[in-house]
Design a protein around this motif. Sequence first.
Motif, short mmCIF file in Angstrom:
data_model
loop_
_atom_site.label_atom_id
_atom_site.label_comp_id
_atom_site.label_asym_id
_atom_site.label_seq_id
_atom_site.Cartn_x
_atom_site.Cartn_y
_atom_site.Cartn_z
N ALA A 124 0.84 -1.21 0.09
CA ALA A 124 0.02 0.06 0.23
C ALA A 124 0.71 1.27 0.05
O ALA A 124 0.47 2.36 -0.59
CB ALA A 124 -0.83 -0.13 1.36
N ASN A 125 1.90 1.22 0.54
CA ASN A 125 2.74 2.56 0.61
C ASN A 125 3.50 2.79 -0.57
O ASN A 125 3.44 3.57 -0.94
CB ASN A 125 4.16 2.05 1.54
CG ASN A 125 4.94 3.54 1.95
OD1 ASN A 125 4.40 4.50 1.89
ND2 ASN A 125 6.27 3.03 2.16
N ASP A 126 3.93 1.62 -1.26
CA ASP A 126 4.38 1.62 -2.88
C ASP A 126 3.29 2.34 -3.68
O ASP A 126 3.66 3.14 -4.47
CB ASP A 126 4.92 0.38 -3.18
CG ASP A 126 6.26 -0.03 -2.62
OD1 ASP A 126 6.81 0.77 -2.04
OD2 ASP A 126 6.42 -1.21 -2.95
N ARG A 127 1.99 1.85 -3.57
CA ARG A 127 1.03 2.59 -4.33
C ARG A 127 0.93 3.83 -4.06
O ARG A 127 0.48 4.74 -5.05
CB ARG A 127 -0.18 1.66 -4.16
CG ARG A 127 -0.01 0.22 -5.01
CD ARG A 127 -1.50 -0.50 -4.82
NE ARG A 127 -1.52 -1.03 -3.43
CZ ARG A 127 -2.65 -1.48 -2.96
NH1 ARG A 127 -3.41 -1.59 -3.64
NH2 ARG A 127 -2.38 -2.00 -1.76
N LEU A 128 0.92 4.17 -2.64
CA LEU A 128 0.59 5.61 -2.45
C LEU A 128 1.63 6.46 -2.94
O LEU A 128 1.40 7.72 -3.49
CB LEU A 128 0.58 5.64 -0.75
CG LEU A 128 0.33 7.02 -0.25
CD1 LEU A 128 -1.05 7.54 -0.70
CD2 LEU A 128 0.58 7.12 1.42
N VAL A 129 3.02 6.16 -2.93
CA VAL A 129 3.84 6.98 -3.44
C VAL A 129 3.78 7.09 -4.94
O VAL A 129 4.15 8.13 -5.40
CB VAL A 129 5.42 6.13 -3.12
CG1 VAL A 129 6.53 6.85 -3.65
CG2 VAL A 129 5.58 6.38 -1.59
N PHE B 262 3.38 10.67 -6.54
CA PHE B 262 4.18 11.07 -7.80
C PHE B 262 3.39 11.46 -9.17
O PHE B 262 3.44 12.53 -9.72
CB PHE B 262 5.20 9.96 -8.03
CG PHE B 262 6.35 10.43 -9.03
CD1 PHE B 262 7.20 11.48 -9.06
CD2 PHE B 262 6.15 9.73 -10.46
CE1 PHE B 262 8.13 11.70 -9.95
CE2 PHE B 262 6.94 10.03 -11.44
CZ PHE B 262 7.83 11.00 -11.35
N ALA B 263 2.33 10.63 -9.33
CA ALA B 263 1.57 10.88 -10.71
C ALA B 263 0.79 12.12 -10.47
O ALA B 263 0.72 12.94 -11.46
CB ALA B 263 0.66 9.72 -10.88
N LEU B 264 0.25 12.36 -9.30
CA LEU B 264 -0.29 13.55 -8.98
C LEU B 264 0.31 14.93 -9.19
O LEU B 264 0.02 16.00 -9.75
CB LEU B 264 -1.09 13.62 -7.59
CG LEU B 264 -1.73 14.73 -7.09
CD1 LEU B 264 -3.22 14.71 -7.99
CD2 LEU B 264 -2.22 14.64 -5.59
N LEU B 265 1.53 14.91 -8.62
CA LEU B 265 2.52 15.96 -8.57
C LEU B 265 3.07 16.38 -10.02
O LEU B 265 2.95 17.35 -10.53
CB LEU B 265 3.79 15.83 -7.74
CG LEU B 265 3.47 15.85 -6.31
CD1 LEU B 265 4.76 15.61 -5.37
CD2 LEU B 265 2.94 16.97 -5.75
N LEU B 266 3.39 15.23 -10.77
CA LEU B 266 3.83 15.14 -12.07
C LEU B 266 2.39 15.88 -12.78
O LEU B 266 2.73 16.95 -13.76
CB LEU B 266 3.86 13.89 -12.79
CG LEU B 266 4.55 13.94 -14.18
CD1 LEU B 266 5.55 14.72 -14.43
CD2 LEU B 266 4.62 12.55 -14.73
N GLY B 267 1.39 15.53 -12.97
CA GLY B 267 0.11 16.01 -13.54
C GLY B 267 -0.14 17.30 -13.22
O GLY B 267 -0.49 18.24 -14.08
#
Length: 58
Positions: free
Chosen positions: A13-18, A22-27
Motif C-alpha cells: 500500500a505504501n508503494d502504491r501511495l508513493v 508522484f503521478a499527482l505531482l507530475l500531472g
Amino acid sequence: MAVSATSTVTLSANDRLVAGVFALLLGAFLVFSAGLANSAVLHDTAHDTRHSYGFPCH
C-alpha cells in the motif's frame, strides 16, 4: 512449441501511495507549468531545446 511465462508484481500500500502522489505531482506540474504558461515562453523553450539537441530550426 511456444512457452509463455507471466509474472506478477505485488506492491504494498505504501508503494502504491508513493506512485499515486508522484503521478499527482507530475500531472499538477504539467497543468500548471505548460498548461498556464504564456505561449511565447513555451515557444522559446522548445526553440532552445531544439538548438541544444543540434536540430536547426531556422
